[in-house]
Design an enzyme around this catalytic site. Structure first.
Site, short mmCIF file in Angstrom:
data_model
loop_
_atom_site.label_atom_id
_atom_site.label_comp_id
_atom_site.label_asym_id
_atom_site.label_seq_id
_atom_site.Cartn_x
_atom_site.Cartn_y
_atom_site.Cartn_z
N LYS A 1 3.48 11.61 -10.98
CA LYS A 1 2.61 10.81 -11.62
C LYS A 1 3.29 9.45 -12.11
CE LYS A 1 -0.44 13.76 -14.43
NZ LYS A 1 -0.89 14.46 -15.57
N LYS B 1 7.97 23.20 -13.33
CA LYS B 1 7.04 22.05 -13.04
C LYS B 1 6.53 21.88 -11.58
CE LYS B 1 5.65 17.44 -13.96
NZ LYS B 1 5.56 16.22 -14.75
N GLU C 1 -4.16 17.56 -10.86
CA GLU C 1 -4.62 18.05 -12.17
C GLU C 1 -6.31 18.28 -12.14
OE1 GLU C 1 -2.36 16.28 -15.36
OE2 GLU C 1 -4.11 16.42 -16.60
N ARG D 1 -2.32 21.88 -13.99
CA ARG D 1 -1.62 21.09 -14.45
C ARG D 1 -1.73 20.41 -15.71
NH1 ARG D 1 1.03 16.16 -10.52
NH2 ARG D 1 2.32 15.53 -12.28
N HIS E 1 0.00 12.00 -28.51
CA HIS E 1 -0.59 10.79 -28.03
C HIS E 1 -1.16 9.95 -29.07
CE1 HIS E 1 -0.11 11.50 -23.26
NE2 HIS E 1 0.84 11.16 -23.75
N GLU F 1 9.85 18.34 -24.35
CA GLU F 1 9.25 18.90 -23.18
C GLU F 1 10.06 20.28 -22.76
OE1 GLU F 1 6.96 17.17 -22.14
OE2 GLU F 1 7.01 15.17 -22.83
N ASN G 1 -0.08 19.43 -20.68
CA ASN G 1 -0.27 18.69 -21.74
C ASN G 1 -0.17 19.18 -23.14
OD1 ASN G 1 -0.71 15.89 -20.63
ND2 ASN G 1 -2.55 16.88 -19.62
N HIS H 1 0.34 17.10 -26.16
CA HIS H 1 0.20 15.70 -26.13
C HIS H 1 -1.19 15.23 -26.46
CE1 HIS H 1 3.31 16.74 -23.39
NE2 HIS H 1 3.35 15.29 -22.90
N HIS I 1 8.33 9.43 -27.83
CA HIS I 1 7.34 10.26 -27.31
C HIS I 1 7.64 11.72 -27.41
CE1 HIS I 1 4.47 11.67 -24.00
NE2 HIS I 1 5.47 12.40 -23.66
N ARG J 1 0.85 -1.34 0.21
CA ARG J 1 0.02 -0.08 -0.11
C ARG J 1 0.76 1.43 -0.14
NH1 ARG J 1 -2.85 -3.12 3.68
NH2 ARG J 1 -4.78 -4.11 2.71
P1 NAD Z 1 13.13 5.88 -21.80
O1 NAD Z 1 13.02 5.65 -20.28
O2 NAD Z 1 12.57 4.71 -22.68
O3 NAD Z 1 14.58 6.26 -22.20
C1 NAD Z 1 14.77 6.57 -23.37
C2 NAD Z 1 16.00 5.68 -23.74
O4 NAD Z 1 17.33 6.07 -23.28
C3 NAD Z 1 16.09 4.07 -23.39
O5 NAD Z 1 16.52 3.30 -24.42
C4 NAD Z 1 16.91 4.14 -22.27
O6 NAD Z 1 17.49 2.75 -21.83
C5 NAD Z 1 17.97 5.03 -22.51
N1 NAD Z 1 18.68 5.85 -21.42
C6 NAD Z 1 17.90 6.16 -20.50
N2 NAD Z 1 19.15 6.87 -20.02
C7 NAD Z 1 20.34 6.86 -20.45
C8 NAD Z 1 21.75 7.23 -20.38
N3 NAD Z 1 22.02 7.99 -19.39
N4 NAD Z 1 22.51 6.93 -21.15
C9 NAD Z 1 22.21 6.05 -21.95
N5 NAD Z 1 20.94 5.61 -22.58
C10 NAD Z 1 19.98 5.97 -21.67
O7 NAD Z 1 12.18 7.17 -22.30
P2 NAD Z 1 12.01 8.67 -21.60
O8 NAD Z 1 11.80 9.60 -22.85
O9 NAD Z 1 12.88 8.94 -20.56
O10 NAD Z 1 10.66 8.49 -20.90
C11 NAD Z 1 9.37 8.09 -21.59
C12 NAD Z 1 8.36 7.88 -20.93
O11 NAD Z 1 8.19 8.93 -19.80
C13 NAD Z 1 7.19 7.51 -21.26
O12 NAD Z 1 6.65 6.26 -20.95
C14 NAD Z 1 6.17 8.65 -20.96
O13 NAD Z 1 4.71 8.22 -20.83
C15 NAD Z 1 6.74 8.89 -19.65
N6 NAD Z 1 6.42 10.36 -19.18
C16 NAD Z 1 5.96 10.31 -17.83
C17 NAD Z 1 5.74 11.66 -17.14
C18 NAD Z 1 5.29 11.72 -15.81
O14 NAD Z 1 4.69 12.86 -15.56
N7 NAD Z 1 5.11 10.71 -14.99
C19 NAD Z 1 6.02 12.71 -18.12
C20 NAD Z 1 6.46 12.69 -19.21
C21 NAD Z 1 6.71 11.37 -19.90
#
Ligand code: NAD
Length: 363
Positions: free
Chosen positions: A144, A228, A238, A242, A253, A186, A246, A249, A266, A122
């Protein structure tokens, strides 16, 4: 020499937490131990990031009962099935509610690890160590957490704030160029939605950022986290502002879903989506064509897509956009621009203008 360090606070009463930004933070045993004081620690990472940075993190943590799980790389791993082996490890190793979960990776690992922490017994404490630019400026901050369902992205999740975020800028040195650019989408988002001064700065510093100049990256991560943090502090769940985060987005999306996740990153989909939001805003007469061109030009200079895939079409766009979480009573709500640095969530747009935008028509 001790490098410049920056600290941003996310102000949420007794759930407030620091975002530490700087170079070499993974080697800073004092900071790591202060942020992760638990005796039992579950580190969640992936097969790309763990070989690069897990050893340093373990060294900094020192004598603890550490279990590390390294998931395969990729958005497809952000699912309920990937969480089960993590829970197994925690249960087999007798993790109690006083343990801590540490996310070491990009947004995929951060979202999943956060949801593990939100749901294990939990809810347990967790720390975000983001390793992509996107995760540093966006996903690691704000609480999130969640995973994808085959029927929709981020459909299963919870709000669960971390205890701390540790953004070690040095790890960006190994990030592939394409991922750095995707993270910049972003970054541009914060400027367009509410920080005109930052937009001016970005205009002059895009090349420095893409060249990974330390000062430029430090400034960017701090500025985005401040933006942020302010939005999250004002509207954690949100209920209102907040949703401005988006920007781009809803369109983005739809592109990701239509293309199958992984084809467009993304950030790339969001970039095209922000250009679409700017185009629709200009069609509405809310921003001038010059302002629209300025936004599109900046996104183009980052090396990101500035228009939707040509073969998607308005009908399929609408199909995917109908599932957006911002919609109310079947009404499609979009984040649009009343000015550069001034976004609004609205259903007050012209349908024909939207269709033209979805078709990628030039005006
Ligand atoms: P990701 O986590 O897939 O990382 C991108 C790539 O980079 C992967 O192949 C990873 O292994 C590699 N990588 C990571 N760090 C590295 C480093 N230092 N050196 C070499 N390679 C590295 O993608 P992302 O763009 O970081 O995140 C995308 C995700 O984030 C999506 O699932 C999206 O929905 C989510 N997201 C969440 C929020 C939130 O508020 N929670 C906001 C925006 C996006």
């Amino acid at each position: 020499m001790k490098h410049d360090r920056r600290l941003v606070e996310v102000a949420l009463g007794n759930r407030s937490y620091p975002i530490h930004i700087g170079r070499g933070l993974l080697q800073d045993a004092a900071l790591i131990r202060e942020s992760v004081p638990a005796r039992q620690v579950m580190i969640i990472s992936n097969e790309t990031v763990a070989p690069l940075y897990l050893a340093a993190l373990k060294t900094a943590l020192g004598e603890r009962r550490i279990t590390a799980v390294s998931l395969p790389d990729g958005e497809q791993e952000k699912c309920l099935e990937s969480m089960l082996p993590v829970f197994d490890e925690m249960l087999v190793n007798g993790f109690g509610r006083d343990c801590q979960v540490v996310a070491l990776g990009g947004g995929v690992i951060g979202d999943l690890a956060g949801f593990v922490a939100a749901t294990y017994q939990r809810g347990v404490n967790f720390v975000q160590i983001p390793t992509t630019l996107l995760a540093m400026v966006d996903s690691s901050v704000g609480g999130k957490t969640g995973v994808n369902h085959p029927r929709g992205k981020n459909m299963i999740g919870a709000f669960h704030q971390p205890r701390a975020v540790i953004a070690d800028l040095e790890v960006l040195g190994t990030l592939p160029d394409r991922e750095l650019r995707a993270g910049m989408a972003e970054v541009v988002k914060y400027a367009l939605l509410g920080d005109r001064e930052f937009l001016d700065w970005l205009d002059g510093h895009v090349d420095a950022a893409l060249a990974r100049e330390p000062d430029a990256l430090a400034f960017i991560v701090e500025r985005c986290c401040r933006n942020k943090a302010a939005i999250v502090a004002a509207d954690e769940r949100e209920a209102g502002q907040r949703a401005l985060l988006n920007l781009g987005h809803t369109f983005g999306h739809a592109i990701e879903a239509a293309r199958g996740y992984g084809d467009w990153l993304h950030g790339e989909a969001i970039a095209a989506g922000m250009c679409m939001a700017a185009c629709l805003s200009a069609r509405q007469g809310w921003i001038s064509r010059e302002e629209r061109d300025r936004a599109v030009d900046l996104i183009g200079r980052v090396g990101l897509p500035t228009s939707p895939p040509t073969d998607l079409g308005a009908e399929r766009f609408r199909e995917f956009m109908a599932r957006d979480k911002k919609n109310r009573d079947g009404e499609l709500r979009l984040v649009l621009l009343r000015g550069l640095g001034d976004a609004v969530v609205t259903a007050d747009y012209d349908e024909a203008a939207l269709t033209a935008t979805l078709e990628g028509e030039a005006d």
